[in-house]
Design a protein around this motif. Structure first.
Motif, PDB file in Angstrom:
ATOM      1  N   LEU A 152       0.815  -1.212   0.000  1.00 55.54           N
ATOM      2  CA  LEU A 152       0.000   0.000   0.000  1.00 55.54           C
ATOM      3  C   LEU A 152       0.851   1.265   0.000  1.00 55.54           C
ATOM      4  O   LEU A 152       0.314   2.368  -0.044  1.00 55.54           O
ATOM      5  CB  LEU A 152      -0.950  -0.009   1.202  1.00 55.54           C
ATOM      6  CG  LEU A 152      -1.932  -1.184   1.246  1.00 55.54           C
ATOM      7  CD1 LEU A 152      -2.821  -1.099   2.465  1.00 55.54           C
ATOM      8  CD2 LEU A 152      -2.782  -1.228  -0.024  1.00 55.54           C
ATOM      9  N   ASP A 153       2.152   1.088   0.040  1.00 51.30           N
ATOM     10  CA  ASP A 153       3.063   2.227  -0.047  1.00 51.30           C
ATOM     11  C   ASP A 153       4.433   1.689  -0.452  1.00 51.30           C
ATOM     12  O   ASP A 153       4.632   0.464  -0.509  1.00 51.30           O
ATOM     13  CB  ASP A 153       3.141   2.975   1.281  1.00 51.30           C
ATOM     14  CG  ASP A 153       3.557   4.437   1.101  1.00 51.30           C
ATOM     15  OD1 ASP A 153       3.991   4.792  -0.018  1.00 51.30           O
ATOM     16  OD2 ASP A 153       3.463   5.204   2.058  1.00 51.30           O
ATOM     17  N   TYR A 391      11.768   8.807 -14.759  1.00 45.83           N
ATOM     18  CA  TYR A 391      11.219   8.619 -13.421  1.00 45.83           C
ATOM     19  C   TYR A 391      10.518   7.264 -13.399  1.00 45.83           C
ATOM     20  O   TYR A 391       9.787   6.929 -14.345  1.00 45.83           O
ATOM     21  CB  TYR A 391      10.221   9.724 -13.072  1.00 45.83           C
ATOM     22  CG  TYR A 391      10.829  11.100 -13.051  1.00 45.83           C
ATOM     23  CD1 TYR A 391      11.352  11.637 -11.886  1.00 45.83           C
ATOM     24  CD2 TYR A 391      10.896  11.861 -14.222  1.00 45.83           C
ATOM     25  CE1 TYR A 391      11.931  12.904 -11.872  1.00 45.83           C
ATOM     26  CE2 TYR A 391      11.471  13.123 -14.222  1.00 45.83           C
ATOM     27  CZ  TYR A 391      11.992  13.634 -13.052  1.00 45.83           C
ATOM     28  OH  TYR A 391      12.555  14.880 -13.046  1.00 45.83           O
ATOM     29  N   LEU A 392      10.768   6.487 -12.353  1.00 46.43           N
ATOM     30  CA  LEU A 392      10.072   5.215 -12.190  1.00 46.43           C
ATOM     31  C   LEU A 392       8.788   5.477 -11.400  1.00 46.43           C
ATOM     32  O   LEU A 392       8.832   6.011 -10.294  1.00 46.43           O
ATOM     33  CB  LEU A 392      10.957   4.206 -11.448  1.00 46.43           C
ATOM     34  CG  LEU A 392      10.301   2.849 -11.160  1.00 46.43           C
ATOM     35  CD1 LEU A 392      10.046   2.091 -12.464  1.00 46.43           C
ATOM     36  CD2 LEU A 392      11.172   2.018 -10.220  1.00 46.43           C
ATOM     37  N   ILE A 393       7.661   5.088 -11.968  1.00 47.18           N
ATOM     38  CA  ILE A 393       6.365   5.304 -11.337  1.00 47.18           C
ATOM     39  C   ILE A 393       5.762   3.946 -10.964  1.00 47.18           C
ATOM     40  O   ILE A 393       5.633   3.069 -11.826  1.00 47.18           O
ATOM     41  CB  ILE A 393       5.392   6.065 -12.263  1.00 47.18           C
ATOM     42  CG1 ILE A 393       6.063   7.312 -12.848  1.00 47.18           C
ATOM     43  CG2 ILE A 393       4.120   6.408 -11.511  1.00 47.18           C
ATOM     44  CD1 ILE A 393       6.462   8.352 -11.839  1.00 47.18           C
ATOM     45  N   LEU A 401      -0.039   6.365  -6.659  1.00 48.86           N
ATOM     46  CA  LEU A 401       1.192   6.400  -7.450  1.00 48.86           C
ATOM     47  C   LEU A 401       2.349   6.807  -6.553  1.00 48.86           C
ATOM     48  O   LEU A 401       2.232   7.739  -5.754  1.00 48.86           O
ATOM     49  CB  LEU A 401       1.078   7.395  -8.607  1.00 48.86           C
ATOM     50  CG  LEU A 401       0.024   7.136  -9.683  1.00 48.86           C
ATOM     51  CD1 LEU A 401       0.135   8.178 -10.777  1.00 48.86           C
ATOM     52  CD2 LEU A 401       0.146   5.733 -10.264  1.00 48.86           C
ATOM     53  N   VAL A 402       3.459   6.100  -6.685  1.00 43.33           N
ATOM     54  CA  VAL A 402       4.683   6.456  -5.977  1.00 43.33           C
ATOM     55  C   VAL A 402       5.753   6.701  -7.037  1.00 43.33           C
ATOM     56  O   VAL A 402       6.038   5.814  -7.856  1.00 43.33           O
ATOM     57  CB  VAL A 402       5.131   5.347  -5.010  1.00 43.33           C
ATOM     58  CG1 VAL A 402       6.449   5.730  -4.337  1.00 43.33           C
ATOM     59  CG2 VAL A 402       4.059   5.099  -3.950  1.00 43.33           C
ATOM     60  N   ALA A 403       6.316   7.904  -7.040  1.00 38.12           N
ATOM     61  CA  ALA A 403       7.291   8.289  -8.060  1.00 38.12           C
ATOM     62  C   ALA A 403       8.692   8.335  -7.459  1.00 38.12           C
ATOM     63  O   ALA A 403       8.888   8.773  -6.322  1.00 38.12           O
ATOM     64  CB  ALA A 403       6.937   9.644  -8.646  1.00 38.12           C
ATOM     65  N   SER A 404       9.651   7.867  -8.234  1.00 37.46           N
ATOM     66  CA  SER A 404      11.047   7.964  -7.806  1.00 37.46           C
ATOM     67  C   SER A 404      11.553   9.377  -8.033  1.00 37.46           C
ATOM     68  O   SER A 404      10.889  10.205  -8.662  1.00 37.46           O
ATOM     69  CB  SER A 404      11.903   6.990  -8.616  1.00 37.46           C
ATOM     70  OG  SER A 404      12.085   7.471  -9.951  1.00 37.46           O
TER      71      SER A 404
END
Length: 410
Positions: A152-153, A391-393, A401-404
């Motif tokens: 979840l994260d 960017y890795l999404i 969404l978690v972005a690098s």
């Protein structure tokens, strides 16, 4: 003569004072009854053991009989309309619900403060807005449990460029409590040119994307609704009035892949006509059943030059995809399909066979699935010879969404 019986008397022998039915023992103002040490006050034969100090302490509370009744519970188990008593562990058993009101300040809602048993200095507060979100929840327990063990994260750490062309990106999947995932997890990922993930990367790393020491990378094939993957290599047939394909054509129609083996002696759908000394084009198309047909912008065609004719090339019909086209420069005399040949310098000046452009399937995906190790770890390597930034999404199961940070090659 009337006879009267005393209702207060000393029993014969003098050891007992009796108050008979209808009698009373009254203590006037200023009088007192003093029970000395060792004496006892009894009711129905049972001695009252409470001390005067204890009685006086209770009198100071101001509790009436009804209020004292609230204390008559059952130990540490909650009883309706009785006071709540915590047990030796400060637990309360059997409560059904509690309603919190304002905390004393006007217009300020009540809140519940919960202290962390492992970290007494840490307190979490729950207010009405938090509870209201739970009240509005329509998911069932089974539906919520499906998220148990799901990532979840996540945290993403972008390493430094090494060897002049490789950057390692380490991903740690997290559970709903922000702890490292303790099981294998899966997320979808894609490369973006935008830090917020608003666009798909225009290009992919020249050296590819590879899994490092942790996890698994599963490439996703681009969704192609209609595309020519491998052309049929159009050519004139052994019978010069006809045409052929010389290799297996592969194509997608409506997202479904098809192939058509090399086929000889293909004919035109109609007797298309190109006027003498003029130019014309003929589209060659194929449908899902593998039927090859032809289509022209007009008949007869009488374009003055090749570019004008090519500009009139029609699009493939619905349910078809273009294999290519034949561009014809006619000589003296009208040219008619299926009657006149396609041999250069014979019935035509030239007949050029052109295949449609193939759609390249990149070996380096822009989107892929990532599977972690049993501790939630994933690491991937991006390899790029030039200067570029990606960017890795990550797309988590809950839609987040978690972005690098920037993955920059210099």
């Amino acid at each position: 003569m009337s006879t009267y019986q005393p209702k207060v008397y000393r029993e014969q022998g003098g050891s007992r004072q009796v108050v008979a039915s209808g009698g009373s023992l009254d203590v006037e103002s200023g009088g007192e009854i003093d029970i000395e040490s060792g004496g006892a006050l009894k009711i129905n034969g049972t001695a009252i053991t409470v001390t005067a100090a204890e009685i006086n302490a209770m009198a100071g509370t101001g509790l009436d009989a009804t209020e004292l009744g609230y204390l008559n519970g059952s130990g540490t188990t909650v009883v309706a309309s009785k006071a709540v008593i915590a047990d030796a562990n400060k637990d309360v058993v059997g409560a059904r619900q509690a309603t919190l009101g304002v905390n004393g300040a006007a217009g300020v809602a009540g809140q519940l403060n919960v202290r962390d048993g492992q970290n007494p200095g840490s307190v979490a507060s729950v207010v009405y807005a938090d509870v209201a979100k739970l009240a509005a929840l329509t998911a069932t327990a089974d539906e919520i449990n499906k998220l148990d063990g799901a990532p979840l994260d996540a945290t993403i750490v972008v390493g430094a460029e090494t060897g002049g062309n490789t950057i390692n990106v380490a991903v740690q999947l997290k559970d709903g409590n922000a702890a490292d995932l303790a099981v294998r997890g899966h997320v979808r990922a894609y490369l973006s040119d935008d830090a917020n993930g608003d666009s798909l990367a225009a290009a992919t790393p020249s050296g590819g994307i590879a899994i490092g020491t942790d996890g698994l990378l599963v490439s996703l094939t681009p969704a192609l609704a209609n595309a020519l993957i491998v052309d049929g290599n159009l050519a004139i047939d052994a019978v010069p009035e006809k045409f052929k394909t010389t290799q297996t054509a592969a194509f997608m129609l409506n997202g479904v892949s098809h192939t058509k083996a090399a086929t000889t002696a293909l004919t035109f759908t109609a007797a298309h006509v190109i006027t003498a000394s003029k130019f014309g084009v003929i589209l060659i198309q194929i449908n899902a059943a593998g039927t090859v047909s032809t289509k022209v912008p007009a008949s007869p065609q009488a374009y003055n030059d090749a570019p004008t004719a090519l500009a009139a090339l029609p699009a493939a019909d619905a349910g078809n995809i273009a294999l290519g086209y034949i561009a014809i420069e006619n000589n003296a005399g009208d040219w008619t399909a299926n009657t006149d040949d396609l041999t250069n310098g014979s019935d035509v000046t030239t007949a050029a066979f052109n295949d449609s452009t193939e759609t390249a399937l990149s070996a380096v995906p822009k989107a892929f699935d990532l599977v972690s190790e049993s501790d939630g770890d994933i690491d991937i390597n991006l390899i790029e010879a030039g200067a570029a930034t990606w960017y890795l999404i990550l797309v988590l199961p809950n839609g987040k969404l978690v972005a690098s940070g920037a993955i920059t090659f210099v």
